[in-house]
Scaffold this motif. Sequence first.
Motif, PDB file in Angstrom:
ATOM      1  N   PHE A 166      20.909   3.924  39.006  1.00  0.00           N
ATOM      2  CA  PHE A 166      22.294   4.215  38.666  1.00  0.00           C
ATOM      3  C   PHE A 166      22.950   3.005  38.009  1.00  0.00           C
ATOM      4  O   PHE A 166      22.505   1.878  38.186  1.00  0.00           O
ATOM      5  CB  PHE A 166      23.084   4.573  39.934  1.00  0.00           C
ATOM      6  CG  PHE A 166      22.597   5.817  40.607  1.00  0.00           C
ATOM      7  CD1 PHE A 166      23.229   7.034  40.378  1.00  0.00           C
ATOM      8  CD2 PHE A 166      21.513   5.782  41.465  1.00  0.00           C
ATOM      9  CE1 PHE A 166      22.774   8.189  41.003  1.00  0.00           C
ATOM     10  CE2 PHE A 166      21.047   6.935  42.082  1.00  0.00           C
ATOM     11  CZ  PHE A 166      21.677   8.137  41.855  1.00  0.00           C
ATOM     12  N   THR A 226      27.058   1.395  37.458  1.00  0.00           N
ATOM     13  CA  THR A 226      28.422   1.541  37.933  1.00  0.00           C
ATOM     14  C   THR A 226      29.292   0.394  37.441  1.00  0.00           C
ATOM     15  O   THR A 226      28.798  -0.680  37.124  1.00  0.00           O
ATOM     16  CB  THR A 226      28.478   1.609  39.481  1.00  0.00           C
ATOM     17  OG1 THR A 226      29.802   1.955  39.876  1.00  0.00           O
ATOM     18  CG2 THR A 226      28.063   0.295  40.123  1.00  0.00           C
ATOM     19  N   LEU A 279      26.966   4.814  43.036  1.00  0.00           N
ATOM     20  CA  LEU A 279      26.125   5.828  42.393  1.00  0.00           C
ATOM     21  C   LEU A 279      26.923   6.590  41.339  1.00  0.00           C
ATOM     22  O   LEU A 279      26.793   7.798  41.175  1.00  0.00           O
ATOM     23  CB  LEU A 279      25.551   6.782  43.448  1.00  0.00           C
ATOM     24  CG  LEU A 279      24.838   6.124  44.624  1.00  0.00           C
ATOM     25  CD1 LEU A 279      24.265   7.167  45.566  1.00  0.00           C
ATOM     26  CD2 LEU A 279      23.754   5.174  44.154  1.00  0.00           C
ATOM     27  N   GLN A 286      24.058   8.343  37.053  1.00  0.00           N
ATOM     28  CA  GLN A 286      22.613   8.424  37.283  1.00  0.00           C
ATOM     29  C   GLN A 286      21.859   8.307  35.961  1.00  0.00           C
ATOM     30  O   GLN A 286      22.152   9.023  35.007  1.00  0.00           O
ATOM     31  CB  GLN A 286      22.292   9.763  37.944  1.00  0.00           C
ATOM     32  CG  GLN A 286      20.824  10.000  38.162  1.00  0.00           C
ATOM     33  CD  GLN A 286      20.593  11.325  38.869  1.00  0.00           C
ATOM     34  OE1 GLN A 286      20.789  11.414  40.058  1.00  0.00           O
ATOM     35  NE2 GLN A 286      20.201  12.347  38.117  1.00  0.00           N
TER      36      GLN A 286
END
Length: 190
Positions: A72, A74, A81, A84
């Motif tokens: 993932f 971020t 998460l 993805q």
Amino acid sequence: MQRTVLFCFCLAAISCSKQMDQEPMALTDVPIRINEVFAASTQGDAAQDNTGDWLELYNAGPALPLAAGEWFLTDDRDELLKFQLTDVTLDQQGYLRIWCDGKEGADHPNFKLSSKGEWLAVVRVVHGRAAIIDSVHYKAQRGGRGLTASRYPDGAHVWMTRTPSTPGAPNNAPLQDHTPATADDPAFDD
């Protein structure tokens, strides 16, 4: 007596094996790094028919499959998460450019990069838990100047502000200046 000793030995071996399976993976075991961040785009990439900001992942180790549901990206410490990654194998010393332009899709996360600077992380789900594999807090970037935050050399701990950008290629272009970004240590927060 020998059976009892053998039985106890087998139980101990099974117990140690299960504990090792549940131990969190050391972050240094995974050679995937955020390698370059371009957060002030003013021009597109005609070959990709894309415009906007992007980040580049780099694999400093042997070829590694990045399995969907396991890897993932971020920009939010409270939502590790957030985006993805799709199934892809990152070759040895390979690069993967990911467009962070707000156009959601397979290689377009559901977030944009801030030209004011922000925190980014690559996260891997290990034994059901999110583990930050790499992170950076890059500094502000100004549009139109082609500046990126880049590791130099590729995958190294040192971050520099540089021009020109080098997506998909080694970060060996001349440095614009020596303003470091901050390579975050996943063990503690800013």
